[in-house]
Design a protein around this motif. Structure first.
Motif, PDB file in Angstrom:
ATOM      1  N   GLU A   1      46.204  36.491  42.952  1.00  0.00           N
ATOM      2  CA  GLU A   1      45.939  36.872  44.339  1.00  0.00           C
ATOM      3  C   GLU A   1      47.101  36.434  45.222  1.00  0.00           C
ATOM      4  O   GLU A   1      47.585  35.311  45.115  1.00  0.00           O
ATOM      5  CB  GLU A   1      44.662  36.191  44.856  1.00  0.00           C
ATOM      6  N   LYS A   2      47.537  37.316  46.110  1.00  0.00           N
ATOM      7  CA  LYS A   2      48.532  36.940  47.101  1.00  0.00           C
ATOM      8  C   LYS A   2      47.822  36.255  48.256  1.00  0.00           C
ATOM      9  O   LYS A   2      46.832  36.755  48.777  1.00  0.00           O
ATOM     10  CB  LYS A   2      49.264  38.167  47.629  1.00  0.00           C
ATOM     11  N   ILE A   3      48.331  35.096  48.638  1.00  0.00           N
ATOM     12  CA  ILE A   3      47.731  34.320  49.715  1.00  0.00           C
ATOM     13  C   ILE A   3      48.808  34.043  50.757  1.00  0.00           C
ATOM     14  O   ILE A   3      49.867  33.513  50.449  1.00  0.00           O
ATOM     15  CB  ILE A   3      47.139  33.001  49.187  1.00  0.00           C
ATOM     16  N   ARG A   4      48.509  34.419  51.994  1.00  0.00           N
ATOM     17  CA  ARG A   4      49.429  34.181  53.100  1.00  0.00           C
ATOM     18  C   ARG A   4      49.028  32.886  53.790  1.00  0.00           C
ATOM     19  O   ARG A   4      47.862  32.674  54.099  1.00  0.00           O
ATOM     20  CB  ARG A   4      49.377  35.352  54.077  1.00  0.00           C
ATOM     21  N   CYS A   5      49.998  32.034  54.039  1.00  0.00           N
ATOM     22  CA  CYS A   5      49.738  30.719  54.616  1.00  0.00           C
ATOM     23  C   CYS A   5      50.554  30.561  55.900  1.00  0.00           C
ATOM     24  O   CYS A   5      51.708  30.965  55.961  1.00  0.00           O
ATOM     25  CB  CYS A   5      50.115  29.642  53.597  1.00  0.00           C
ATOM     26  N   SER A   6      49.953  29.954  56.899  1.00  0.00           N
ATOM     27  CA  SER A   6      50.601  29.757  58.179  1.00  0.00           C
ATOM     28  C   SER A   6      51.712  28.709  58.086  1.00  0.00           C
ATOM     29  O   SER A   6      51.639  27.771  57.298  1.00  0.00           O
ATOM     30  CB  SER A   6      49.564  29.296  59.209  1.00  0.00           C
TER      31      SER A   6
ATOM     32  N   MET B   1      54.139  33.127  51.569  1.00  0.00           N
ATOM     33  CA  MET B   1      53.285  33.864  50.643  1.00  0.00           C
ATOM     34  C   MET B   1      53.269  33.141  49.300  1.00  0.00           C
ATOM     35  O   MET B   1      54.318  32.712  48.811  1.00  0.00           O
ATOM     36  CB  MET B   1      53.793  35.290  50.440  1.00  0.00           C
ATOM     37  N   TYR B   2      52.089  33.030  48.732  1.00  0.00           N
ATOM     38  CA  TYR B   2      51.923  32.391  47.432  1.00  0.00           C
ATOM     39  C   TYR B   2      51.146  33.333  46.521  1.00  0.00           C
ATOM     40  O   TYR B   2      50.351  34.140  46.983  1.00  0.00           O
ATOM     41  CB  TYR B   2      51.138  31.086  47.565  1.00  0.00           C
ATOM     42  N   LEU B   3      51.368  33.178  45.227  1.00  0.00           N
ATOM     43  CA  LEU B   3      50.582  33.876  44.221  1.00  0.00           C
ATOM     44  C   LEU B   3      49.740  32.824  43.517  1.00  0.00           C
ATOM     45  O   LEU B   3      50.263  31.851  42.976  1.00  0.00           O
ATOM     46  CB  LEU B   3      51.503  34.589  43.222  1.00  0.00           C
ATOM     47  N   TYR B   4      48.419  32.996  43.583  1.00  0.00           N
ATOM     48  CA  TYR B   4      47.496  32.038  42.983  1.00  0.00           C
ATOM     49  C   TYR B   4      46.428  32.823  42.235  1.00  0.00           C
ATOM     50  O   TYR B   4      45.682  33.595  42.842  1.00  0.00           O
ATOM     51  CB  TYR B   4      46.859  31.160  44.066  1.00  0.00           C
TER      52      TYR B   4
ATOM     53  N   SER C   1      48.832  22.455  56.356  1.00  0.00           N
ATOM     54  CA  SER C   1      49.731  21.704  55.469  1.00  0.00           C
ATOM     55  C   SER C   1      49.028  21.310  54.169  1.00  0.00           C
ATOM     56  O   SER C   1      49.662  21.249  53.116  1.00  0.00           O
ATOM     57  CB  SER C   1      50.272  20.468  56.189  1.00  0.00           C
ATOM     58  N   ASP C   2      47.717  21.048  54.220  1.00  0.00           N
ATOM     59  CA  ASP C   2      46.953  20.751  53.004  1.00  0.00           C
ATOM     60  C   ASP C   2      46.899  21.967  52.086  1.00  0.00           C
ATOM     61  O   ASP C   2      47.055  21.848  50.868  1.00  0.00           O
ATOM     62  CB  ASP C   2      45.523  20.317  53.339  1.00  0.00           C
ATOM     63  N   LEU C   3      46.691  23.139  52.670  1.00  0.00           N
ATOM     64  CA  LEU C   3      46.658  24.368  51.881  1.00  0.00           C
ATOM     65  C   LEU C   3      48.020  24.627  51.246  1.00  0.00           C
ATOM     66  O   LEU C   3      48.105  24.977  50.068  1.00  0.00           O
ATOM     67  CB  LEU C   3      46.233  25.558  52.747  1.00  0.00           C
ATOM     68  N   ARG C   4      49.102  24.429  52.006  1.00  0.00           N
ATOM     69  CA  ARG C   4      50.450  24.613  51.445  1.00  0.00           C
ATOM     70  C   ARG C   4      50.699  23.641  50.293  1.00  0.00           C
ATOM     71  O   ARG C   4      51.268  24.003  49.264  1.00  0.00           O
ATOM     72  CB  ARG C   4      51.515  24.434  52.525  1.00  0.00           C
ATOM     73  N   LYS C   5      50.264  22.382  50.453  1.00  0.00           N
ATOM     74  CA  LYS C   5      50.445  21.374  49.404  1.00  0.00           C
ATOM     75  C   LYS C   5      49.702  21.797  48.126  1.00  0.00           C
ATOM     76  O   LYS C   5      50.242  21.705  47.032  1.00  0.00           O
ATOM     77  CB  LYS C   5      49.927  20.013  49.884  1.00  0.00           C
ATOM     78  N   PHE C   6      48.464  22.272  48.280  1.00  0.00           N
ATOM     79  CA  PHE C   6      47.679  22.739  47.137  1.00  0.00           C
ATOM     80  C   PHE C   6      48.378  23.909  46.455  1.00  0.00           C
ATOM     81  O   PHE C   6      48.505  23.955  45.241  1.00  0.00           O
ATOM     82  CB  PHE C   6      46.273  23.143  47.595  1.00  0.00           C
ATOM     83  N   LEU C   7      48.840  24.875  47.243  1.00  0.00           N
ATOM     84  CA  LEU C   7      49.477  26.065  46.675  1.00  0.00           C
ATOM     85  C   LEU C   7      50.843  25.744  46.059  1.00  0.00           C
ATOM     86  O   LEU C   7      51.252  26.392  45.098  1.00  0.00           O
ATOM     87  CB  LEU C   7      49.598  27.159  47.735  1.00  0.00           C
ATOM     88  N   ASP C   8      51.547  24.765  46.607  1.00  0.00           N
ATOM     89  CA  ASP C   8      52.817  24.338  46.004  1.00  0.00           C
ATOM     90  C   ASP C   8      52.581  23.774  44.600  1.00  0.00           C
ATOM     91  O   ASP C   8      53.388  23.976  43.697  1.00  0.00           O
ATOM     92  CB  ASP C   8      53.517  23.290  46.864  1.00  0.00           C
TER      93      ASP C   8
END
Length: 66
Positions: free
Chosen positions: A31-36, A25-28, A5-12
């Motif tokens: 780079e495409k980053i897959r998050c659980s 999936m996020y673009l940062y 959830s911390d990683l999702r918050k950062f990527l959001d």
């Protein structure tokens, strides 16, 4: 150790959400980053790999970005 959830918050905040039926999936920084979808802790080795190879930032930069 950070949680998914911390990683999702950062990527959001700092990334762009990409549509995916199975994964978040996020673009940062190009780079495409897959998050659980889960909320548990990220293992130490996996977290080190995410920081170094996908996000390409330090732990301190991650913490400041939350």
């Amino acid at each position: 150790m950070p949680r998914w959830s911390d990683l999702r918050k950062f990527l959001d905040k700092h990334g762009e959400f990409l549509y995916s039926k199975k994964h978040l999936m996020y673009l940062y920084k190009g780079e495409k980053i897959r998050c659980s979808h889960g909320s548990g802790e990220i293992g130490a080795n996996k977290w080190r790999d995410i920081l170094k190879h996908q996000l390409k930032i330090t732990q301190e930069e991650f913490n400041a970005g939350l």
